[in-house]
Scaffold this motif. Sequence first.
Motif, PDB file in Angstrom:
ATOM      1  N   TYR A 127       1.812  -0.895   8.526  1.00  0.00           N
ATOM      2  CA  TYR A 127       2.342  -2.078   9.212  1.00  0.00           C
ATOM      3  C   TYR A 127       2.757  -3.146   8.196  1.00  0.00           C
ATOM      4  O   TYR A 127       3.849  -3.711   8.291  1.00  0.00           O
ATOM      5  CB  TYR A 127       1.316  -2.661  10.191  1.00  0.00           C
ATOM      6  CG  TYR A 127       1.785  -3.980  10.745  1.00  0.00           C
ATOM      7  CD1 TYR A 127       2.768  -4.014  11.725  1.00  0.00           C
ATOM      8  CD2 TYR A 127       1.285  -5.189  10.253  1.00  0.00           C
ATOM      9  CE1 TYR A 127       3.244  -5.237  12.208  1.00  0.00           C
ATOM     10  CE2 TYR A 127       1.753  -6.400  10.729  1.00  0.00           C
ATOM     11  CZ  TYR A 127       2.736  -6.414  11.702  1.00  0.00           C
ATOM     12  OH  TYR A 127       3.218  -7.617  12.171  1.00  0.00           O
ATOM     13  N   ALA A 128       1.908  -3.406   7.214  1.00  0.00           N
ATOM     14  CA  ALA A 128       2.186  -4.452   6.228  1.00  0.00           C
ATOM     15  C   ALA A 128       3.435  -4.124   5.413  1.00  0.00           C
ATOM     16  O   ALA A 128       4.253  -5.013   5.130  1.00  0.00           O
ATOM     17  CB  ALA A 128       0.979  -4.645   5.311  1.00  0.00           C
ATOM     18  N   PHE A 149       4.485  -5.847  -8.186  1.00  0.00           N
ATOM     19  CA  PHE A 149       3.918  -6.541  -7.032  1.00  0.00           C
ATOM     20  C   PHE A 149       2.604  -5.877  -6.631  1.00  0.00           C
ATOM     21  O   PHE A 149       2.517  -4.661  -6.519  1.00  0.00           O
ATOM     22  CB  PHE A 149       4.916  -6.519  -5.867  1.00  0.00           C
ATOM     23  CG  PHE A 149       4.460  -7.304  -4.670  1.00  0.00           C
ATOM     24  CD1 PHE A 149       4.472  -8.685  -4.675  1.00  0.00           C
ATOM     25  CD2 PHE A 149       4.007  -6.655  -3.523  1.00  0.00           C
ATOM     26  CE1 PHE A 149       4.056  -9.410  -3.570  1.00  0.00           C
ATOM     27  CE2 PHE A 149       3.588  -7.368  -2.419  1.00  0.00           C
ATOM     28  CZ  PHE A 149       3.603  -8.751  -2.443  1.00  0.00           C
ATOM     29  N   ASP A 150       1.574  -6.670  -6.367  1.00  0.00           N
ATOM     30  CA  ASP A 150       0.250  -6.158  -6.008  1.00  0.00           C
ATOM     31  C   ASP A 150       0.162  -5.975  -4.490  1.00  0.00           C
ATOM     32  O   ASP A 150      -0.252  -6.871  -3.753  1.00  0.00           O
ATOM     33  CB  ASP A 150      -0.827  -7.124  -6.504  1.00  0.00           C
ATOM     34  CG  ASP A 150      -2.236  -6.593  -6.322  1.00  0.00           C
ATOM     35  OD1 ASP A 150      -2.418  -5.584  -5.598  1.00  0.00           O
ATOM     36  OD2 ASP A 150      -3.163  -7.201  -6.886  1.00  0.00           O
ATOM     37  N   TRP A 151       0.578  -4.783  -4.034  1.00  0.00           N
ATOM     38  CA  TRP A 151       0.596  -4.482  -2.608  1.00  0.00           C
ATOM     39  C   TRP A 151      -0.800  -4.545  -1.995  1.00  0.00           C
ATOM     40  O   TRP A 151      -0.963  -5.022  -0.866  1.00  0.00           O
ATOM     41  CB  TRP A 151       1.199  -3.101  -2.347  1.00  0.00           C
ATOM     42  CG  TRP A 151       2.685  -3.110  -2.445  1.00  0.00           C
ATOM     43  CD1 TRP A 151       3.442  -2.652  -3.471  1.00  0.00           C
ATOM     44  CD2 TRP A 151       3.598  -3.633  -1.476  1.00  0.00           C
ATOM     45  NE1 TRP A 151       4.777  -2.843  -3.220  1.00  0.00           N
ATOM     46  CE2 TRP A 151       4.899  -3.444  -1.983  1.00  0.00           C
ATOM     47  CE3 TRP A 151       3.453  -4.224  -0.239  1.00  0.00           C
ATOM     48  CZ2 TRP A 151       6.030  -3.841  -1.295  1.00  0.00           C
ATOM     49  CZ3 TRP A 151       4.587  -4.621   0.458  1.00  0.00           C
ATOM     50  CH2 TRP A 151       5.852  -4.421  -0.071  1.00  0.00           C
ATOM     51  N   ARG A 156      -4.242  -6.989   1.878  1.00  0.00           N
ATOM     52  CA  ARG A 156      -5.574  -7.502   2.196  1.00  0.00           C
ATOM     53  C   ARG A 156      -5.474  -8.944   2.707  1.00  0.00           C
ATOM     54  O   ARG A 156      -6.114  -9.300   3.700  1.00  0.00           O
ATOM     55  CB  ARG A 156      -6.478  -7.429   0.964  1.00  0.00           C
ATOM     56  CG  ARG A 156      -7.915  -7.818   1.228  1.00  0.00           C
ATOM     57  CD  ARG A 156      -8.794  -7.678  -0.001  1.00  0.00           C
ATOM     58  NE  ARG A 156      -8.275  -8.394  -1.160  1.00  0.00           N
ATOM     59  CZ  ARG A 156      -7.766  -7.818  -2.252  1.00  0.00           C
ATOM     60  NH1 ARG A 156      -7.709  -6.507  -2.344  1.00  0.00           N
ATOM     61  NH2 ARG A 156      -7.313  -8.550  -3.259  1.00  0.00           N
ATOM     62  N   ASP A 157      -4.656  -9.786   2.079  1.00  0.00           N
ATOM     63  CA  ASP A 157      -4.484 -11.160   2.525  1.00  0.00           C
ATOM     64  C   ASP A 157      -3.810 -11.232   3.895  1.00  0.00           C
ATOM     65  O   ASP A 157      -4.173 -12.060   4.737  1.00  0.00           O
ATOM     66  CB  ASP A 157      -3.668 -11.959   1.508  1.00  0.00           C
ATOM     67  CG  ASP A 157      -4.428 -12.231   0.221  1.00  0.00           C
ATOM     68  OD1 ASP A 157      -5.657 -11.989   0.181  1.00  0.00           O
ATOM     69  OD2 ASP A 157      -3.793 -12.670  -0.764  1.00  0.00           O
ATOM     70  N   GLN A 158      -2.845 -10.362   4.142  1.00  0.00           N
ATOM     71  CA  GLN A 158      -2.170 -10.338   5.437  1.00  0.00           C
ATOM     72  C   GLN A 158      -3.134 -10.009   6.569  1.00  0.00           C
ATOM     73  O   GLN A 158      -3.020 -10.524   7.671  1.00  0.00           O
ATOM     74  CB  GLN A 158      -1.026  -9.309   5.436  1.00  0.00           C
ATOM     75  CG  GLN A 158       0.175  -9.725   4.649  1.00  0.00           C
ATOM     76  CD  GLN A 158       0.739 -11.031   5.158  1.00  0.00           C
ATOM     77  OE1 GLN A 158       1.077 -11.173   6.321  1.00  0.00           O
ATOM     78  NE2 GLN A 158       0.813 -12.007   4.276  1.00  0.00           N
TER      79      GLN A 158
END
Length: 177
Positions: A127-128, A149-151, A156-158
Amino acid sequence: MTTATETITPRVWIGCLACYNAGRLVGDWHDATDAAEVSTADVHGRQSSHEELWCFDIENIPVRREMSPHEAAEWGRVFDEVDDHQRDALYAWVASGDYVAEGTGELPCTSDFEERYCGRWDSFDDYARQLADDVGLLRDVPEEIATYFDWDSWTRDQRFDYSVVDADTGVHVFRSC
């Protein structure tokens, strides 16, 4: 994103309260939507002097308690307001405890459900990633920089802004705010 094929129909076992109090189980299963219309004659199979009915058991209603036939019919109405393929998601949303209720009761607000439901996904990571594509998160970032980029951190933040509920396959995702 995957879709559910199973339809969840709320059902209740409606019994005669007088018979129950006398130690006899007299009743039958009914769709919750029709519960308020069930009469003591329906339960007994004939006219009866008994007046009060009660829902002693439930299926596919995300609360774990007895209820009146009227309340069961209200739960049935709520589930009828969403498409059949979304009933399992509505059930999951309410069962999670992170849902918006209509008024002061426990019944979920279906308009809030429809606004917050993001679908069934194989994982929140899927989803993210789709969300990142949809909002153009890295659209103007050169590819050689985007690879750094740190996916994991971003995902995790999302997740703090969403409720994620396990499904039979994958997860249901709901916006929390």
